[in-house]
Design a protein around this motif. Sequence first.
Motif: not given
Length: 463
Positions: A270-287
């Motif tokens: 769940r934490y990994a998915i949340d982290l990937a979602r935030r990175k996608v929303q913010n347009g950051a690398d590492g998603a």
Amino acid sequence: MQLRHQILALSVVPLVLAILAITTLVTWQSTQLARTSIDTFERNMLQAKQTELLNLTNLAISAISEIYQNAGPDDEAAKQQVRDILSSLDYGEDGYFFVYDYDGNNVVHPRQPFRVGENWIDLQDPNGDFVIANLIEKAREGGGLHQYMWEKPSAETIAEKLSFAVGLDKWEWMLGTGVYLDDVYAQTAAANADLRNSINSTFLTVALIAVPSVLLVFGTWMVLNLHERRLADTKLKELTQRVIDTQEEERTRIARELHDGISQILIGVRYAIDLARRKVQNGADGAFEAIDKGAEALNGAIKEVRRLSHDLRPSALDDLGLSAALEALTHNFIERTGICVDLEAVAFKNVIIPESKTALYRVAQEALNNIERHANATHVRIKLSSPHGRVQMVISDNGRGFAEHTRKKPGVGPGGLGLRNMQERMAHFGGTLLVDTGPSGTTLHATLPKSVFIKSSKLANVA
């Protein structure tokens, strides 16, 4: 009828029937023997009476023989002398001689003088017997015995009498004497009374022996039945409690596995998915890296679920057989603990009944769990073989044995639930579980009998 009542009936009823049969046989034999003895006694008494009558008659004839032989047919003087002699020849209270002529006239009767000079040829006793006529007939025939009813002088009652009559043919006289038989019958009646008393005593003796014996059997059965029921109730309560404890222990283990393993992994996913979602929303690398870590953690959760499922019921046991299931079990054990395991197993696929395979698998599983938790071992050896047509599994380790941890955790040692469960699994199929433990390691010998093998006809159906 319940089984215990049937057992009671099978134990008590034959005993009662045997006692009744023995009592009846003994009583019948005793009665027959006693009656034979009484009949023999009565015959001997009557024979003795007959001999006595012959002797008395010979005595009377001897007393009058000289006068009778020297007298003529009409010698009245000689006849009178004979009358006088015979009237004086009495013996006892009821012993006397009597004389009648052949026409039935009484000549001599010391006890009943009123009969002298009277004709009694038609005299009958209470049974209708013509007494005098029959006695005269016996005398005419040369002498003989005759039994009839006659008045007993001493008792003034009618009693049975046995007389012997002999003829004085020259004078046409019948000379006779008799004895009363009531004393013989009295002794016979006394013997019969003793017989009845003896039979009653025999019945009483048998009853005094039989009744306490039956009561003892019944009481023993009751005590044993109550003891067995209490023991069974106690064992049932202990078994119920052990089942409950085992269920709780298994639930606790599964809950711990779910909480410490799968739950933690899923939280990480769940934490990994949340982290990937935030990175996608913010347009950051590492998603993508976060998604890969989540997928990897999810694969770990899937493996953990499979492991738990395998622990609950391994599919290899049903599909590939006991040897393959043990191989998978030891492989997982090695991966999980790092302890070296040597497995030597013969193939038992579709050869022994499924329930016995499950029992052996659970014994091996429980033994490896105990080794992992308590033995502190570095090497384990498992050997599955078939010596002498039986199934045998030997599990040995080089750990510290039961001695230390059993004092702290009684549920896992020789007296604990783990070992008792293994022993009961083996005992259910008529097998045994022997444990040899010490500071240098522990060895378990699990053996099942030949009865666990599937017969050839059944084996063909299974194949």
